[in-house]
Scaffold this active site. Structure first.
Site, PDB file in Angstrom:
ATOM      1  CG  HIS A  72      42.764  40.272  44.474  1.00 52.61           C
ATOM      2  ND1 HIS A  72      43.359  41.419  44.917  1.00 52.61           N
ATOM      3  CD2 HIS A  72      42.810  40.312  43.135  1.00 52.61           C
ATOM      4  CE1 HIS A  72      43.733  42.140  43.878  1.00 52.61           C
ATOM      5  NE2 HIS A  72      43.414  41.496  42.775  1.00 52.61           N
ATOM      6  CE1 TYR A 201      36.039  45.343  48.437  1.00 54.02           C
ATOM      7  CE2 TYR A 201      33.943  46.481  48.232  1.00 54.02           C
ATOM      8  CZ  TYR A 201      34.801  45.471  47.836  1.00 54.02           C
ATOM      9  OH  TYR A 201      34.411  44.599  46.850  1.00 54.02           O
ATOM     10  N   PRO A 292      26.654  47.059  43.831  1.00 55.52           N
ATOM     11  CG  PRO A 292      27.894  48.704  42.739  1.00 55.52           C
ATOM     12  CD  PRO A 292      26.523  48.396  43.237  1.00 55.52           C
ATOM     13  CE1 TYR A 384      34.168  41.734  48.526  1.00 55.86           C
ATOM     14  CE2 TYR A 384      35.518  40.032  47.491  1.00 55.86           C
ATOM     15  CZ  TYR A 384      35.053  41.333  47.546  1.00 55.86           C
ATOM     16  OH  TYR A 384      35.482  42.231  46.594  1.00 55.86           O
TER      17      TYR A 384
HETATM   18  C1  PHB Z   1      35.378  46.029  40.121  1.00 52.39           C
HETATM   19  O1  PHB Z   1      36.562  45.693  40.024  1.00 52.39           O
HETATM   20  O2  PHB Z   1      34.787  46.576  39.172  1.00 52.39           O
HETATM   21  C2  PHB Z   1      34.644  45.827  41.401  1.00 52.39           C
HETATM   22  C3  PHB Z   1      35.239  45.095  42.409  1.00 52.39           C
HETATM   23  C4  PHB Z   1      34.573  44.913  43.602  1.00 52.39           C
HETATM   24  C5  PHB Z   1      33.322  45.454  43.782  1.00 52.39           C
HETATM   25  C6  PHB Z   1      32.698  46.164  42.771  1.00 52.39           C
HETATM   26  C7  PHB Z   1      33.372  46.357  41.572  1.00 52.39           C
HETATM   27  O3  PHB Z   1      32.687  45.304  44.978  1.00 52.39           O
END
Ligand code: PHB
Ligand code: APR
Length: 391
Positions: A72, A201, A292, A384
């Protein structure tokens, strides 16, 4: 039983450490409380920084990742009917991230270690760690309900947040830092092609939502829910309706499919310092937890064991303790950078029912700033993909 390094836990941290030590010719035994099936089916996040992919390649455990991982080049930041794509390579000197489930990494590492004949015991919970302040630590564990003792030179505590290792550091030495966020994530795996190229997001007044994926045919989606939310209150139709609302963008639709798995995970920020004491070294979730939102948990675990494997190499192969002595400080610098970034992303994107009008306006202003300012997007992208220090 005797070995050089006793590794506790068969999550990504323990498994990768066992592989990296094997590659250096250092003998290790891995002890895991649960069975192999359980370890291979735990659903976790799956966003890998380039540095994480590089370590897995170095460990010879990236064949399937290289075939099936989805590279990505950015993320979408979506709020108030706007969608801003933040491109990573152009903002970070060419770096990107890869989506590949942590579950798959665990399967790949276990398969490789088993094929190499590793001494790795499942259903073998560690009950006590002794003598870490001397030079001959001992790890007590159960096998078929019978206590056994593993003698070793070093102990690697890779047993996650609820493990026993952290508790072996004396209470007057260990300092912990914690923030419990007033949210949880409801995560689903759905058999439907992702409705997006890059991850979305999304912030809305109803709460945060994230559209991720596992493959071209499987979507992974998350919803912010209350920390005490109950899955029984979330039938499929409610989940999809809420995702549609929170991810809404004019001209865009969310494709739906059968939900294969669902779970609710609390969100916590936590750090234990120091990450080592005597001959015990904590790695991964045993030492730190991030919410997360920044996708940093797995990447921190991998970074820890990379430093630890190198330090073990210096210790056993060159007789130097310098790497081991510097382990905690070397890791904590990265950990705190990720803690700050993850907390910031969490606060930026989640909705707080108890927020004052002033706080809400500040949050809107910050979202607009991140979506408008090139400097702010550079900063998000740099963190990131994984911030690295110049020295
Ligand atoms: C996921 O794909 O599980 C995932 C991706 C990005 C995040 C958290 C979880 O910030
Ligand atoms: N004895 C042996 N094994 C134990 C014990 C014990 N007493 N206690 C816990 N374990 C095992 C758990 O069963 C688990 O398999 O330790 C393992 C820890 O693995 P993880 O929780 O996956 O932790 P880690 O390897 O540090 O991986 C960190 O997991 O939570 C995510 O976001 C986080 O991606 C990050 C990753």
């Amino acid at each position: 039983m005797r070995t050089r390094v006793a590794i506790i836990g068969a999550g990504p941290a323990g498994l990768l450490l066992s592989q990296l030590l094997h590659d250096r010719g250092i003998d290790a035994v891995l002890l895991e409380a649960r069975d192999r099936e359980y370890c291979e089916h735990r659903q976790r996040a799956g966003m890998l920084e380039q540095a994480t992919v590089d370590v897995l390649r170095e460990a010879g455990a990236a064949d399937r990742l290289d075939r099936e991982g989805l590279v990505h080049h950015g993320i979408h930041l979506r709020y108030a009917g706007r969608d801003r794509h933040i491109d990573f390579p152009s903002r970070t000197g060419g770096r990107s991230v890869t989506v590949y489930g942590q579950t798959e990494i665990v399967k790949d590492l276990i398969a490789k270690r088993v094929a190499q004949g590793a001494r790795m015991y499942f259903d073998a919970p560690v009950t006590a760690i002794e003598g870490i302040d001397g030079d001959a630590p001992r790890v007590r564990f159960l096998r078929d309900g019978v206590e056994e003792v593993l003698e070793c030179d070093l102990v690697a505590g890779c047993d996650g947040f609820h493990g026993v290792s952290r508790g072996a550091i004396p209470a007057d030495v260990l300092k912990t830092y914690e923030r419990v966020h007033p949210f949880a994530w409801l995560g689903i795996l759905a058999d439907v092609a992702p409705s997006t190229d890059d991850l979305i997001y999304a912030h809305s007044e109803r709460g945060f939502a994230l559209h991720s994926m596992r493959s071209r045919a499987v979507s992974r989606l998350y919803l912010q829910v209350d920390p005490d939310a109950d899955l029984a209150d979330w039938p499929d139709e409610r989940i999809w309706a809420e995702l549609r609302e929170r991810l809404a963008l004019p001209g865009w639709t969310l494709d739906e499919g059968p939900i294969r798995e669902r779970s609710i995970t609390p969100m916590r920020s936590f750090v234990a310092e120091p990450m080592s004491f005597g001959r015990l070294f904590l790695a991964g979730d045993a030492a730190h937890i991030v919410p997360p939102t920044g996708a940093k948990g797995l990447n921190l675990a991998v970074a820890d064991v990379r430093v630890l494997a190198r330090a073990c190499g210096e210790f056993f192969l060159a007789g130097s303790r310098a790497g081991l002595d510097g382990y905690s400080d070397a890791c904590l610098r990265r950990v705190w950078r990720a803690e700050q970034f993850s907390s910031w992303m969490t606060t930026l994107l989640h909705a707080r029912v108890d927020a004052s009008g002033f706080d809400r306006r500040c949050q809107e202003a910050e979202l607009a700033y991140v979506a408008d300012s090139s400097a702010a997007m550079d900063s998000l992208a740099e963190n990131y993909v994984g911030y690295t220090w110049a020295d």
